[in-house]
Design a protein around this motif. Structure first.
Motif, mmCIF file in Angstrom:
data_model
loop_
_atom_site.group_PDB
_atom_site.id
_atom_site.type_symbol
_atom_site.label_atom_id
_atom_site.label_comp_id
_atom_site.label_asym_id
_atom_site.label_seq_id
_atom_site.Cartn_x
_atom_site.Cartn_y
_atom_site.Cartn_z
ATOM 1 N N ARG A 1 55.460 27.861 48.842
ATOM 2 C CA ARG A 1 54.967 27.817 50.220
ATOM 3 C C ARG A 1 53.736 28.705 50.392
ATOM 4 N NH1 ARG A 1 60.530 27.508 51.553
ATOM 5 N NH2 ARG A 1 60.668 29.785 51.681
ATOM 6 N N ALA A 2 53.785 29.895 49.787
ATOM 7 C CA ALA A 2 52.653 30.813 49.921
ATOM 8 C C ALA A 2 51.396 30.236 49.291
ATOM 9 C CB ALA A 2 52.998 32.157 49.287
ATOM 10 N N MET A 3 51.541 29.592 48.140
ATOM 11 C CA MET A 3 50.367 29.057 47.436
ATOM 12 C C MET A 3 49.826 27.810 48.116
ATOM 13 S SD MET A 3 51.379 29.773 43.436
ATOM 14 C CE MET A 3 49.704 29.542 42.845
ATOM 15 N N ASP B 1 41.360 29.459 35.254
ATOM 16 C CA ASP B 1 42.761 29.159 35.552
ATOM 17 C C ASP B 1 42.958 29.123 37.070
ATOM 18 O OD1 ASP B 1 45.501 29.051 35.834
ATOM 19 O OD2 ASP B 1 45.900 30.443 34.200
ATOM 20 N N GLU B 2 43.250 27.918 37.573
ATOM 21 C CA GLU B 2 43.373 27.744 39.012
ATOM 22 C C GLU B 2 44.616 28.419 39.597
ATOM 23 O OE1 GLU B 2 45.468 24.665 36.715
ATOM 24 O OE2 GLU B 2 43.418 25.457 36.680
ATOM 25 N N GLY B 3 45.591 28.743 38.743
ATOM 26 C CA GLY B 3 46.823 29.337 39.231
ATOM 27 C C GLY B 3 46.873 30.847 39.122
ATOM 28 N N ASN B 4 45.822 31.458 38.621
ATOM 29 C CA ASN B 4 45.822 32.907 38.426
ATOM 30 C C ASN B 4 44.573 33.544 39.022
ATOM 31 O OD1 ASN B 4 48.270 33.493 36.983
ATOM 32 N ND2 ASN B 4 47.385 32.458 35.203
ATOM 33 N N ASP B 5 44.746 34.726 39.525
ATOM 34 C CA ASP B 5 43.632 35.517 40.037
ATOM 35 C C ASP B 5 42.978 36.227 38.855
ATOM 36 O OD1 ASP B 5 42.181 37.848 40.958
ATOM 37 O OD2 ASP B 5 43.105 37.543 42.916
ATOM 38 N N ARG B 6 41.752 35.828 38.564
ATOM 39 C CA ARG B 6 41.063 36.362 37.385
ATOM 40 C C ARG B 6 40.931 37.882 37.444
ATOM 41 N NH1 ARG B 6 35.175 34.510 37.280
ATOM 42 N NH2 ARG B 6 36.136 32.459 36.992
ATOM 43 N N GLN B 7 40.561 38.405 38.612
ATOM 44 C CA GLN B 7 40.351 39.843 38.721
ATOM 45 C C GLN B 7 41.656 40.600 38.517
ATOM 46 O OE1 GLN B 7 37.254 41.350 38.936
ATOM 47 N NE2 GLN B 7 38.570 43.070 38.304
ATOM 48 N N ALA B 8 42.768 40.061 39.027
ATOM 49 C CA ALA B 8 44.054 40.723 38.827
ATOM 50 C C ALA B 8 44.413 40.763 37.345
ATOM 51 C CB ALA B 8 45.148 40.015 39.619
#
Length: 254
Positions: A100-102, A201-208
């Motif tokens: 839901r959040a995504m 990667d569309e499912g991951n935050d690169r900076q994180a």
């Protein structure tokens, strides 16, 4: 540990399915190790919580490469609440909250409380199971340390690297659904690391993912970033990772 089936994968690899209590797993070993060879180093192959059946083609492909080309043994186990294991109500709710959040129109930002609820209980359950499997695997003929861990949920890899002294090197797949508590654990990681990051990667935050890599306390840590989405890891990275393990598990550059 109870072995329930066995098959050969080509001429070089034997695959055996096992159960450890209620936990299914798979072990891959050399079909015909040299008669005077030392016990094979072991690589634990992690995977996302999608079930062993769904992940099998990728897991078996990686294991066959490690075993056939480098003489390692490799093993994996089913994660808690996945595959044929009993469903885990709290985990199911956490996954629903994440979806839901995504899907939110605000851009899919995921709050820390959702990440904590999804990841921390999984880590707390999965890591003791990996360690119990490791006890059994290292007691088998032809398998010995040192041990490497690769792939899977990166938070599980971080915890294993901190608490399990038999794991001496890790190859991790960068992801951003990492609780703040795991960032703190990452500072205590000291073993050599080889980390893969898919730049788009569309499912991951690169900076994180980059921040987590920066947090690792290891003196030897390498980040390989490749263009492409989540499933677009270049084939050559499999051999790069295998050479990393060969250096740290056998002391032999390849």
């Amino acid at each position: 540990m109870h072995f329930s089936s066995q098959q050969r994968l080509g001429d070089a690899v034997v695959e055996r399915a096992f159960t450890l209590g209620e936990i299914p797993g798979i072990l891959w070993t050399p079909a015909a190790p040299p008669p005077d060879s030392a016990p094979a180093p072991l690589i634990l192959i992690g995977h996302p919580p999608l079930g062993l059946d769904r992940m099998y083609p990728r897991l078996a492909g990686r294991a066959r490469h490690y075993v056939a080309e480098y003489g390692f043994a490799a093993a994996t186990i089913e994660l808690p609440g996945c595959g044929e294991r009993p469903r885990w109500a709290a985990a199911e709710q956490a996954r629903a909250d994440l979806r839901r959040a995504m899907a939110m129109e605000s851009g899919g930002a995921v709050g820390g409380e959702i990440i904590d609820a999804l990841i921390l209980p999984l880590v707390d359950r999965a890591v003791p199971e990996w360690r119990a499997a490791l006890d059994e695997l290292l007691a088998l003929p032809g398998i010995g340390g040192p041990v490497g861990y690769e792939g899977g949920v990166i938070s599980i890899g971080v915890r294993l690297a901190v608490v399990e002294p038999r794991v001496v090197a890790a190859g991790l797949f960068a992801g951003s659904l990492v609780p703040a508590a795991v960032f703190e654990e990452a500072r205590r990681v000291t073993i050599p690391l080889h980390v893969l990051l898919q730049w788009d990667d569309e499912g991951n935050d690169r900076q994180a993912a980059l921040d987590l890599f920066d947090a690792f306390g290891s003196r030897e840590k390498t980040l390989h970033a490749n263009l492409g989405g989540h499933t677009g890891v270049p084939r050559f990275e499999l051999d790069t990772g295998a050479r990393f393990f060969a250096r740290h598990l056998t002391g032999e550059p390849r």
